[in-house]
Write a protein that holds these residues in place. Structure first.
Motif, mmCIF file in Angstrom:
data_model
loop_
_atom_site.group_PDB
_atom_site.id
_atom_site.type_symbol
_atom_site.label_atom_id
_atom_site.label_comp_id
_atom_site.label_asym_id
_atom_site.label_seq_id
_atom_site.Cartn_x
_atom_site.Cartn_y
_atom_site.Cartn_z
ATOM 1 N N TRP A 130 -39.048 36.413 -18.874
ATOM 2 C CA TRP A 130 -40.366 36.788 -18.740
ATOM 3 C C TRP A 130 -41.235 36.600 -19.934
ATOM 4 O O TRP A 130 -40.966 36.458 -21.054
ATOM 5 N N HIS A 132 -45.470 36.977 -21.628
ATOM 6 C CA HIS A 132 -46.555 37.808 -21.283
ATOM 7 C C HIS A 132 -47.603 37.442 -22.438
ATOM 8 O O HIS A 132 -47.276 37.330 -23.623
ATOM 9 N N THR A 161 -41.189 34.054 -15.335
ATOM 10 C CA THR A 161 -42.318 34.491 -14.614
ATOM 11 C C THR A 161 -43.317 34.844 -15.666
ATOM 12 O O THR A 161 -43.054 35.423 -16.651
ATOM 13 N N SER A 163 -46.921 36.698 -16.992
ATOM 14 C CA SER A 163 -47.984 37.757 -16.927
ATOM 15 C C SER A 163 -49.174 37.388 -17.923
ATOM 16 O O SER A 163 -48.780 37.252 -18.909
ATOM 17 N N CYS A 164 -50.366 37.744 -17.307
ATOM 18 C CA CYS A 164 -51.547 37.883 -18.300
ATOM 19 C C CYS A 164 -52.395 38.913 -17.947
ATOM 20 O O CYS A 164 -52.874 39.200 -16.823
ATOM 21 N N ASP A 165 -52.604 39.607 -19.214
ATOM 22 C CA ASP A 165 -53.850 40.790 -19.067
ATOM 23 C C ASP A 165 -55.005 39.954 -19.367
ATOM 24 O O ASP A 165 -55.158 39.535 -20.408
ATOM 25 N N VAL A 190 -50.246 31.670 -14.091
ATOM 26 C CA VAL A 190 -49.771 33.064 -13.995
ATOM 27 C C VAL A 190 -49.328 33.325 -12.957
ATOM 28 O O VAL A 190 -49.788 32.845 -11.917
ATOM 29 N N ASP A 191 -48.217 34.417 -12.903
ATOM 30 C CA ASP A 191 -47.737 34.875 -11.760
ATOM 31 C C ASP A 191 -48.256 36.414 -11.600
ATOM 32 O O ASP A 191 -48.586 36.653 -10.372
ATOM 33 N N VAL A 192 -48.260 37.106 -12.539
ATOM 34 C CA VAL A 192 -48.704 38.388 -12.590
ATOM 35 C C VAL A 192 -49.921 38.666 -13.229
ATOM 36 O O VAL A 192 -50.006 38.540 -14.400
ATOM 37 N N ILE A 194 -53.187 41.079 -14.675
ATOM 38 C CA ILE A 194 -53.496 42.452 -14.934
ATOM 39 C C ILE A 194 -54.961 42.377 -15.746
ATOM 40 O O ILE A 194 -55.266 41.649 -16.310
ATOM 41 N N ALA A 286 -49.828 47.588 -18.698
ATOM 42 C CA ALA A 286 -49.239 46.274 -18.363
ATOM 43 C C ALA A 286 -47.896 46.314 -18.970
ATOM 44 O O ALA A 286 -47.032 45.915 -18.157
ATOM 45 N N ILE A 290 -44.675 45.589 -16.276
ATOM 46 C CA ILE A 290 -43.739 44.697 -16.244
ATOM 47 C C ILE A 290 -42.297 45.415 -16.283
ATOM 48 O O ILE A 290 -41.366 44.815 -15.522
#
Length: 342
Positions: A130, A132, A161, A163-165, A190-192, A194, A286, A290
């Motif tokens: 993962w 981020h 995977t 993720s991006c806030d 990005v997959d997830v 936020i 976030a 995760i």
């Protein structure tokens, strides 16, 4: 290397005591924080193998920042010791109708001057699952934005995977690019996703009318907003949006919604009536999301865990969320009385 990797800037945080104004008294509380570092600390606190990637100056302040990360079990072996200064932010805690205020001093920090090619991302991501990142680092400089894109491309190529806030910080976008000009390309990897109630609009340039000026939250509009984000970015597997109903600096309603390919979900809402520190609230959401997405099978359960964890963060001074999994689960089970645990 660490299974869960975050990339960004850790800063020196300087805050007057209590609810004093900046320089009202001569002293400051000196701690450390920053969006991506906050996520790394929380993930380590939850027991995950967490690492932080950054550029930090080789001086006593930089060393103190690294010691702080290590104290919480974060892998700091991927940090480059380079540049001349650590970014600083000054925080004035608001009260009642007076809002909190942040003043940044981050120009020419080590991470702002880092360049593509400075990090061996293939080595960093070896064994990772993962990655981020946030919209804060790309706002610092063109080179930081280019470095963020480089990292995202390698992460996706190696099957992580991502993720991006979306984190919109209007005070930081000063190098000639607007947030949507940069973030629209980054989010394509990005997959997830936020965000809070305005990040999707101001970071991505999405126009959905969301009036939060009077504390009103219309879930139908957030459903439309999340649907538009998912349609514009087909690589996203889900997008989660935190919903803050701000009655005053001390009293907020807190909830969130989540959309994935199976539909739209809304969490329970918490009324937080005596906020200790709201800075880092989004980062705590976030990190908890995760964690939950990797330990729970049901998206609604993951959403509820993230909202409960970030609700509890409002009771913790400082950037880091020092709440345990067990404490989150107690709140989820209905124990929100605040009674002494003996």
């Amino acid at each position: 290397m660490a299974e869960f990797v975050s990339f960004g800037e850790i800063m020196l945080r300087l805050k007057p005591g209590g609810h004093e104004r900046l320089f009202q008294s001569p002293g400051f509380e000196a701690t450390f924080g920053g969006g991506e570092a906050n996520v790394a600390v929380a993930l380590a606190n939850y027991g995950l193998d967490s690492g932080f990637v950054s550029a930090i100056p080789s001086n006593d302040v930089g060393e103190a920042a690294i010691r702080e990360l290590r104290k919480f079990g974060v892998d700091t072996g991927m940090i480059r010791r380079t540049g001349r200064r650590l970014g600083i932010y000054f925080l004035e805690a608001g009260a009642n109708q007076r809002p909190s205020k942040v003043v940044y001093d981050r120009e020419h920090s080590s991470i702002a001057e880092a360049q593509p090619g400075d990090f061996d991302w293939q080595e960093i991501f070896a064994g990772s699952k993962w990655f981020h990142i946030t919209g804060i680092t790309p706002a610092l400089s063109q080179s930081a934005a280019d470095l963020s894109l480089e990292a995202l491309k390698v992460a996706k190529n190696q099957g992580l995977t991502v993720s991006c806030d979306f984190n919109y910080r209007g005070k930081l976008w000063n190098y000639g690019k607007s947030a949507p000009e940069v973030m629209q390309e980054l989010v394509s990897y990005v997959d997830v996703g936020i965000a809070n109630e305005e990040d999707c609009q101001k970071s991505l340039g999405i126009g959905v009318d969301l009036d939060t000026s009077h504390g009103a939250l219309d879930s139908a509009r957030y459903a439309a907003l999340s649907e538009e984000v998912m349609s514009l970015y087909p690589g996203l597997s889900l997008v989660a949006i935190t919903l803050r109903k701000s009655e005053s600096a001390d009293c907020n309603g807190w909830s969130a919604c989540l959309r994935d390919r199976d539909g739209f979900r809304v969490s329970r809402s918490y009324e937080i009536t005596d906020i200790v520190d709201r800075v880092g609230g989004g980062d705590s959401f976030a990190s908890a999301l995760i964690y939950a997405l990797n330990t729970r099978d049901d998206p609604q359960q993951s959403l509820e865990f993230a909202v409960a964890a970030s609700c509890l963060k409002h009771s913790i001074a400082g950037d880091f969320n020092l709440i345990s999994v067990a404490e989150v689960e107690r709140l989820l089970a209905g124990d929100g009385s605040g009674r002494v645990q003996r």
